[in-house]
Design a protein around this motif. Structure first.
Motif, PDB file in Angstrom:
ATOM      1  N   ASP A   1       0.856  -1.180   0.000  1.00  0.00           N
ATOM      2  CA  ASP A   1       0.000   0.000   0.000  1.00  0.00           C
ATOM      3  C   ASP A   1       0.896   1.234   0.000  1.00  0.00           C
ATOM      4  O   ASP A   1       2.107   1.154   0.216  1.00  0.00           O
ATOM      5  CB  ASP A   1      -0.908   0.007   1.238  1.00  0.00           C
ATOM      6  N   SER A   2       0.296   2.377  -0.273  1.00  0.00           N
ATOM      7  CA  SER A   2       1.003   3.657  -0.299  1.00  0.00           C
ATOM      8  C   SER A   2       0.091   4.702   0.338  1.00  0.00           C
ATOM      9  O   SER A   2      -1.105   4.458   0.528  1.00  0.00           O
ATOM     10  CB  SER A   2       1.367   4.042  -1.735  1.00  0.00           C
ATOM     11  N   PRO A   3       0.621   5.876   0.708  1.00  0.00           N
ATOM     12  CA  PRO A   3      -0.204   6.857   1.416  1.00  0.00           C
ATOM     13  C   PRO A   3      -1.482   7.257   0.694  1.00  0.00           C
ATOM     14  O   PRO A   3      -2.507   7.482   1.339  1.00  0.00           O
ATOM     15  CB  PRO A   3       0.748   8.056   1.569  1.00  0.00           C
ATOM     16  N   ASN A   4      -1.437   7.341  -0.647  1.00  0.00           N
ATOM     17  CA  ASN A   4      -2.663   7.678  -1.380  1.00  0.00           C
ATOM     18  C   ASN A   4      -3.317   6.451  -2.007  1.00  0.00           C
ATOM     19  O   ASN A   4      -4.268   6.570  -2.775  1.00  0.00           O
ATOM     20  CB  ASN A   4      -2.384   8.725  -2.455  1.00  0.00           C
ATOM     21  N   HIS A   5      -2.789   5.259  -1.696  1.00  0.00           N
ATOM     22  CA  HIS A   5      -3.359   3.972  -2.118  1.00  0.00           C
ATOM     23  C   HIS A   5      -3.314   3.763  -3.627  1.00  0.00           C
ATOM     24  O   HIS A   5      -4.046   2.939  -4.169  1.00  0.00           O
ATOM     25  CB  HIS A   5      -4.787   3.824  -1.584  1.00  0.00           C
ATOM     26  N   LYS A   6      -2.424   4.513  -4.289  1.00  0.00           N
ATOM     27  CA  LYS A   6      -2.286   4.356  -5.734  1.00  0.00           C
ATOM     28  C   LYS A   6      -0.834   4.348  -6.205  1.00  0.00           C
ATOM     29  O   LYS A   6      -0.536   3.800  -7.258  1.00  0.00           O
ATOM     30  CB  LYS A   6      -3.043   5.461  -6.475  1.00  0.00           C
ATOM     31  N   ASP A   7       0.091   4.956  -5.463  1.00  0.00           N
ATOM     32  CA  ASP A   7       1.455   5.127  -5.964  1.00  0.00           C
ATOM     33  C   ASP A   7       2.227   3.817  -6.074  1.00  0.00           C
ATOM     34  O   ASP A   7       3.239   3.760  -6.776  1.00  0.00           O
ATOM     35  CB  ASP A   7       2.236   6.103  -5.071  1.00  0.00           C
ATOM     36  N   HIS A   8       1.797   2.770  -5.411  1.00  0.00           N
ATOM     37  CA  HIS A   8       2.493   1.484  -5.476  1.00  0.00           C
ATOM     38  C   HIS A   8       2.044   0.639  -6.663  1.00  0.00           C
ATOM     39  O   HIS A   8       2.627  -0.415  -6.920  1.00  0.00           O
ATOM     40  CB  HIS A   8       2.291   0.703  -4.178  1.00  0.00           C
ATOM     41  N   VAL A   9       1.013   1.103  -7.395  1.00  0.00           N
ATOM     42  CA  VAL A   9       0.537   0.404  -8.585  1.00  0.00           C
ATOM     43  C   VAL A   9       0.434   1.402  -9.733  1.00  0.00           C
ATOM     44  O   VAL A   9       0.430   2.614  -9.521  1.00  0.00           O
ATOM     45  CB  VAL A   9      -0.823  -0.293  -8.345  1.00  0.00           C
ATOM     46  N   ALA A  10       0.349   0.883 -10.956  1.00  0.00           N
ATOM     47  CA  ALA A  10       0.279   1.746 -12.139  1.00  0.00           C
ATOM     48  C   ALA A  10      -0.299   0.954 -13.297  1.00  0.00           C
ATOM     49  O   ALA A  10      -0.318  -0.282 -13.284  1.00  0.00           O
ATOM     50  CB  ALA A  10       1.668   2.273 -12.510  1.00  0.00           C
ATOM     51  N   PHE A  11      -0.757   1.672 -14.317  1.00  0.00           N
ATOM     52  CA  PHE A  11      -1.199   1.034 -15.553  1.00  0.00           C
ATOM     53  C   PHE A  11      -0.010   0.864 -16.488  1.00  0.00           C
ATOM     54  O   PHE A  11       0.812   1.776 -16.637  1.00  0.00           O
ATOM     55  CB  PHE A  11      -2.277   1.871 -16.245  1.00  0.00           C
ATOM     56  N   GLY A  12       0.075  -0.288 -17.124  1.00  0.00           N
ATOM     57  CA  GLY A  12       1.120  -0.529 -18.107  1.00  0.00           C
ATOM     58  C   GLY A  12       0.803   0.147 -19.427  1.00  0.00           C
ATOM     59  O   GLY A  12      -0.275   0.727 -19.613  1.00  0.00           O
ATOM     60  N   ALA A  13       1.752   0.073 -20.340  1.00  0.00           N
ATOM     61  CA  ALA A  13       1.584   0.651 -21.681  1.00  0.00           C
ATOM     62  C   ALA A  13       2.466  -0.124 -22.642  1.00  0.00           C
ATOM     63  O   ALA A  13       3.544  -0.597 -22.269  1.00  0.00           O
ATOM     64  CB  ALA A  13       1.949   2.126 -21.693  1.00  0.00           C
ATOM     65  N   GLY A  14       1.995  -0.275 -23.868  1.00  0.00           N
ATOM     66  CA  GLY A  14       2.800  -0.973 -24.856  1.00  0.00           C
ATOM     67  C   GLY A  14       3.120  -2.396 -24.482  1.00  0.00           C
ATOM     68  O   GLY A  14       4.230  -2.889 -24.727  1.00  0.00           O
ATOM     69  N   ASN A  15       2.171  -3.078 -23.846  1.00  0.00           N
ATOM     70  CA  ASN A  15       2.336  -4.475 -23.442  1.00  0.00           C
ATOM     71  C   ASN A  15       3.445  -4.678 -22.422  1.00  0.00           C
ATOM     72  O   ASN A  15       4.016  -5.760 -22.313  1.00  0.00           O
ATOM     73  CB  ASN A  15       2.583  -5.381 -24.652  1.00  0.00           C
TER      74      ASN A  15
END
Length: 399
Positions: free
Chosen positions: A309-323
């Motif tokens: 987890d991260s403080p804003n609950h998003k910085d530890h994950v991300a959307f990929g791009a270009g496979n």
């Protein structure tokens, strides 16, 4: 089944080309005979808890003084043993009343690297099951869940603070409340999901009928774990204890006909996903025929490999791009997608979410996922279904 329409995502990370088409082609209705129209909700927006007064919860917790956890706390989630899947709904659904309440960690939560390495090693050793004839090529598996309980709690955003959030409707693990930590999900395994090996907790803000003030609970809640990319090279399983949110609880924009990020109508054949009419304020569809209200939201598919987890609950994950995943988040994980069905058709008075009682729009819709699977099941499904790009249902290959 096929979809008659779909809508592009709201502002936020843009899925790769072909994603919506694959979602549309691969979507299966959550109630028999319903072809669901796909709307993908924009993800990775900060969610802040709203403490607005709501109707009495069905199982409210007791308020306790909150003590902040140490910074950079490591969480050991306790890997589920092989064969533990049998301990499903018959297991205890709530912690012992005599046990002192825990104060869950918040902020940056480090993954237990030894446990993650053990899961990765086991995943690499898993043999791929033979694929029966006729299995589709959509890289996904799923869990079908039902409504469990409602509480003004959020163990991700407001850990250890009962009553600090707006009302949430929980599905999946029945033990979830403000003090829930990952270990609780391994210990208290009663769940409303199938398969029972999914001990995760999923929740969304409660929907209310604006005319009566009564809650309208979900009648179906399908959770897909899928690939959003055209290649599954490097695909890894989901780490237990991972927490994520999508959507924006503070967004208060109108959702008129044609808007992104709105509820929609699922229907057979020709029809209008925006409804045959709208509520008086224009924010809610009124569905025709056998259609009912639905909502769909999509989570990221890349993880930093370090934090649960991260403080804003998003910085530890991300959307990929270009496979591929970005260097900052190099671990390719299955992307969670919520497909939510409500037993409501719409009314002139419309509805409101617990996260926006005043504005009565749908724009504050958001979702939380606290992941906990039997490790062997997660590894096997990821390898058979997502890595091999084969369509699976709740129990394995879909035949």
């Amino acid at each position: 089944m096929s979809y008659t329409a779909f809508r592009e995502p709201d502002a936020g990370p843009t899925p790769r080309p072909g994603l919506l088409g694959r979602l549309a082609r691969g979507k299966r209705g959550m109630a028999a005979g319903v072809a669901v129209v796909v709307i993908v909700v924009a993800a990775a927006v900060v969610y802040l808890a709203d403490a607005a007064a709501e109707p009495e919860p069905s199982d409210a917790g007791n308020a306790l003084e909150y003590a902040p956890p140490p910074a950079g706390q490591t969480e050991s989630f306790g890997a589920l043993p092989s064969g533990s899947a049998a301990a499903g709904p018959s297991a205890s659904a709530t912690p012992s009343a005599a046990a002192p309440p825990k104060v869950p960690a918040g902020g940056w939560i480090l993954v237990d690297q030894a446990a993650w390495k053990a899961q990765v090693d086991a995943y690499k050793a898993v043999a791929i099951d033979p694929v029966p004839a006729g299995v589709g090529n959509l890289p996904e598996f799923r869990a079908d869940c039902q409504y469990s309980h409602s509480l003004p709690d959020d163990p991700i955003v407001a850990p250890g603070l009962p009553g600090a959030s707006h009302m949430h409707s929980f599905v999946g693990n029945k033990a979830v409340a403000a003090h829930t930590v990952a270990e609780d999900l391994t210990k208290f395994t009663a769940t409303t999901c199938k398969p029972a090996q999914d001990r995760s907790a999923y929740w969304v803000p409660t929907l209310y009928d604006n005319a009566t003030g009564k809650p309208v609970e979900t009648t179906g809640f399908r959770v897909y774990y899928r690939s959003l990319m055209n290649s599954s090279t490097g695909q890894m399983p989901m780490p237990n204890g991972l927490r994520m949110i999508v959507g924006d609880a503070k967004k208060k924009q109108p959702t008129p006909r044609g808007a992104t990020g709105q509820f929609y109508c699922a229907f057979y054949g020709p029809g209008d996903l925006d409804g045959v009419a709208r509520s008086t304020n224009g924010n809610w569809p009124i569905c025709g025929g056998n259609a009912t209200l639905h909502f769909m939201m999509q989570f990221p598919d890349c993880w930093d490999g370090k934090h649960l987890d991260s403080p804003n609950h998003k910085d530890h994950v991300a959307f990929g791009a270009g496979n591929a995943c970005p260097p900052s988040h190099p671990v390719k994980i299955p992307a969670i997608t919520f497909d939510i069905q409500y037993g409501a058709k719409g009314t002139p008075e419309g509805y409101y979410l617990s996260s926006d009682k005043e504005g009565k729009s749908a724009s504050s819709m958001h979702g939380d996922a606290f992941v906990m699977w039997d490790v062997d099941t997660m590894n096997k499904r990821t390898k058979n279904c997502v890595l091999q790009r084969r369509t699976c249902d709740n129990y394995g290959y879909q035949k």
